[in-house]
Design a protein around this motif. Structure first.
Motif, PDB file in Angstrom:
ATOM      1  N   SER A 120       0.849  -1.226   0.112  1.00 44.96           N
ATOM      2  CA  SER A 120      -0.063   0.131  -0.005  1.00 44.96           C
ATOM      3  C   SER A 120       0.931   1.182  -0.073  1.00 44.96           C
ATOM      4  N   PHE A 121       0.614   2.244  -0.627  1.00 40.11           N
ATOM      5  CA  PHE A 121       1.355   3.610  -0.867  1.00 40.11           C
ATOM      6  C   PHE A 121       0.955   4.452   0.371  1.00 40.11           C
ATOM      7  N   ARG A 122      -0.094   4.326   0.982  1.00 41.06           N
ATOM      8  CA  ARG A 122      -0.537   5.010   2.371  1.00 41.06           C
ATOM      9  C   ARG A 122       0.717   5.257   3.300  1.00 41.06           C
ATOM     10  N   THR A 123       1.118   6.559   3.554  1.00 37.57           N
ATOM     11  CA  THR A 123       2.083   6.753   4.391  1.00 37.57           C
ATOM     12  C   THR A 123       1.954   7.465   5.556  1.00 37.57           C
ATOM     13  N   SER A 124       0.756   7.994   5.596  1.00 37.60           N
ATOM     14  CA  SER A 124       0.345   9.148   6.679  1.00 37.60           C
ATOM     15  C   SER A 124      -1.095   8.733   7.106  1.00 37.60           C
ATOM     16  N   PRO A 125      -1.474   9.260   8.264  1.00 34.22           N
ATOM     17  CA  PRO A 125      -2.830   9.268   8.626  1.00 34.22           C
ATOM     18  C   PRO A 125      -3.479  10.202   7.885  1.00 34.22           C
ATOM     19  N   ILE A 126      -2.944  11.175   7.397  1.00 30.87           N
ATOM     20  CA  ILE A 126      -3.656  12.227   6.339  1.00 30.87           C
ATOM     21  C   ILE A 126      -4.154  11.453   5.112  1.00 30.87           C
ATOM     22  N   VAL A 127      -3.007  10.720   4.459  1.00 26.32           N
ATOM     23  CA  VAL A 127      -3.661  10.073   3.179  1.00 26.32           C
ATOM     24  C   VAL A 127      -4.554   8.770   3.501  1.00 26.32           C
ATOM     25  N   ASP A 128      -4.305   8.296   4.463  1.00 29.31           N
ATOM     26  CA  ASP A 128      -5.712   7.314   4.936  1.00 29.31           C
ATOM     27  C   ASP A 128      -6.784   8.005   4.863  1.00 29.31           C
ATOM     28  N   ARG A 129      -6.888   9.105   5.467  1.00 30.92           N
ATOM     29  CA  ARG A 129      -8.348   9.855   5.790  1.00 30.92           C
ATOM     30  C   ARG A 129      -8.695  10.433   4.456  1.00 30.92           C
ATOM     31  N   VAL A 130      -7.860  11.008   3.482  1.00 27.55           N
ATOM     32  CA  VAL A 130      -8.289  11.209   2.189  1.00 27.55           C
ATOM     33  C   VAL A 130      -9.028   9.988   1.205  1.00 27.55           C
ATOM     34  N   LEU A 131      -8.162   8.826   1.291  1.00 23.79           N
ATOM     35  CA  LEU A 131      -8.511   8.120   0.666  1.00 23.79           C
ATOM     36  C   LEU A 131      -9.821   7.123   1.300  1.00 23.79           C
ATOM     37  N   ASP A 132      -9.899   7.122   2.477  1.00 24.80           N
ATOM     38  CA  ASP A 132     -11.123   6.544   3.137  1.00 24.80           C
ATOM     39  C   ASP A 132     -12.226   7.239   2.969  1.00 24.80           C
ATOM     40  N   SER A 133     -12.185   8.420   2.596  1.00 21.71           N
ATOM     41  CA  SER A 133     -13.246   9.281   2.729  1.00 21.71           C
ATOM     42  C   SER A 133     -14.154   9.189   1.469  1.00 21.71           C
ATOM     43  N   ASN A 134     -13.648   8.578   0.298  1.00 21.59           N
ATOM     44  CA  ASN A 134     -14.390   8.250  -0.908  1.00 21.59           C
ATOM     45  C   ASN A 134     -15.696   7.416  -0.968  1.00 21.59           C
ATOM     46  N   PRO A 135     -15.280   6.407  -0.126  1.00 19.37           N
ATOM     47  CA  PRO A 135     -16.696   5.617  -0.026  1.00 19.37           C
ATOM     48  C   PRO A 135     -17.829   6.245   0.736  1.00 19.37           C
ATOM     49  N   LEU A 136     -17.499   7.106   1.784  1.00 18.96           N
ATOM     50  CA  LEU A 136     -18.541   7.655   2.448  1.00 18.96           C
ATOM     51  C   LEU A 136     -19.146   9.007   1.486  1.00 18.96           C
ATOM     52  N   LEU A 137     -18.400   9.596   0.820  1.00 14.41           N
ATOM     53  CA  LEU A 137     -18.884  10.642  -0.189  1.00 14.41           C
ATOM     54  C   LEU A 137     -19.702   9.861  -1.205  1.00 14.41           C
ATOM     55  N   GLU A 138     -19.462   8.640  -1.558  1.00 17.21           N
ATOM     56  CA  GLU A 138     -20.081   8.140  -2.586  1.00 17.21           C
ATOM     57  C   GLU A 138     -21.501   7.520  -2.171  1.00 17.21           C
ATOM     58  N   ALA A 139     -21.449   7.176  -0.833  1.00 16.63           N
ATOM     59  CA  ALA A 139     -22.812   6.884  -0.316  1.00 16.63           C
ATOM     60  C   ALA A 139     -23.643   7.945  -0.483  1.00 16.63           C
ATOM     61  N   PHE A 140     -23.379   9.201   0.091  1.00 13.51           N
ATOM     62  CA  PHE A 140     -24.223  10.236   0.021  1.00 13.51           C
ATOM     63  C   PHE A 140     -24.631  10.643  -1.545  1.00 13.51           C
ATOM     64  N   GLY A 141     -23.850  10.250  -2.514  1.00 14.23           N
ATOM     65  CA  GLY A 141     -24.149  10.785  -3.741  1.00 14.23           C
ATOM     66  C   GLY A 141     -24.421   9.787  -4.901  1.00 14.23           C
ATOM     67  N   ASN A 142     -24.307   8.486  -4.413  1.00 12.65           N
ATOM     68  CA  ASN A 142     -24.538   7.469  -5.489  1.00 12.65           C
ATOM     69  C   ASN A 142     -25.834   6.761  -5.201  1.00 12.65           C
ATOM     70  N   ALA A 143     -26.588   6.380  -6.442  1.00 12.56           N
ATOM     71  CA  ALA A 143     -27.937   5.704  -5.712  1.00 12.56           C
ATOM     72  C   ALA A 143     -27.848   4.768  -7.224  1.00 12.56           C
ATOM     73  N   LYS A 144     -29.085   3.663  -6.945  1.00 16.19           N
ATOM     74  CA  LYS A 144     -29.395   2.714  -7.962  1.00 16.19           C
ATOM     75  C   LYS A 144     -30.334   3.483  -8.948  1.00 16.19           C
ATOM     76  N   THR A 145     -30.044   3.226 -10.458  1.00 16.21           N
ATOM     77  CA  THR A 145     -30.733   3.612 -11.356  1.00 16.21           C
ATOM     78  C   THR A 145     -31.143   2.341 -12.296  1.00 16.21           C
ATOM     79  N   VAL A 146     -32.004   2.593 -13.172  1.00 11.69           N
ATOM     80  CA  VAL A 146     -32.292   1.553 -14.162  1.00 11.69           C
ATOM     81  C   VAL A 146     -31.302   0.899 -14.730  1.00 11.69           C
ATOM     82  N   ARG A 147     -30.397   1.734 -15.000  1.00  8.99           N
ATOM     83  CA  ARG A 147     -29.270   1.291 -15.839  1.00  8.99           C
ATOM     84  C   ARG A 147     -27.884   0.963 -15.008  1.00  8.99           C
ATOM     85  N   ASN A 148     -27.803   1.157 -13.682  1.00  8.02           N
ATOM     86  CA  ASN A 148     -26.679   1.265 -13.038  1.00  8.02           C
ATOM     87  C   ASN A 148     -26.813   1.014 -11.586  1.00  8.02           C
TER      88      ASN A 148
END
Length: 122
Positions: free
Chosen positions: A1-29
């Motif tokens: 893993s390229f993660r070298t600091s808690p800041i890098v971990d926080r930035v990378l780990d935030s993406n699934p949370l952001l996607e949960a707030f902005g992604n939804a099931k549609t007819v196509r996807n």
């Protein structure tokens, strides 16, 4: 893993949370992005003069933080969507949580599921 600091971990780990707030099931996807986001990475860069004295052609930089801007959120999806579609993932994830965790967020969620809410429940 390229993660070298808690800041890098926080930035990378935030993406699934952001996607949960902005992604939804549609007819196509099943995981369709219903928003846009711009993530600005902030770096602490080495002084170019010090880098040159150390024989470096390019100064080194360390990720120091980030800033996220969300735009174009499909707000209508919160209150309505087609029968075979769903609203944002975060609502389903929240309602699937154990009652103890729901109580920590809002005690009105205890004992509820998808069918308990008109906007989520079909």
């Amino acid at each position: 893993s390229f993660r070298t600091s808690p800041i890098v971990d926080r930035v990378l780990d935030s993406n699934p949370l952001l996607e949960a707030f902005g992604n939804a099931k549609t007819v196509r996807n099943d995981n369709s992005s219903r928003f846009g986001k711009f993530i600005q990475l902030q770096f602490d860069a080495e002084d170019p003069t010090h880098a040159a004295y150390a024989g470096k052609a390019v100064p080194s930089a360390v990720l120091a933080g980030s800033r996220c801007e969300v735009y174009l959120l499909e707000k209508s999806r919160v209150v309505g969507h087609e029968e075979e579609e769903r609203t944002y993932h975060i609502f389903y994830q929240l309602l699937a949580a154990p009652n103890e965790e729901k109580a920590e967020i809002w005690d009105g969620l205890v004992g509820t599921d998808n069918e308990s809410f008109a906007y989520v429940g079909h």
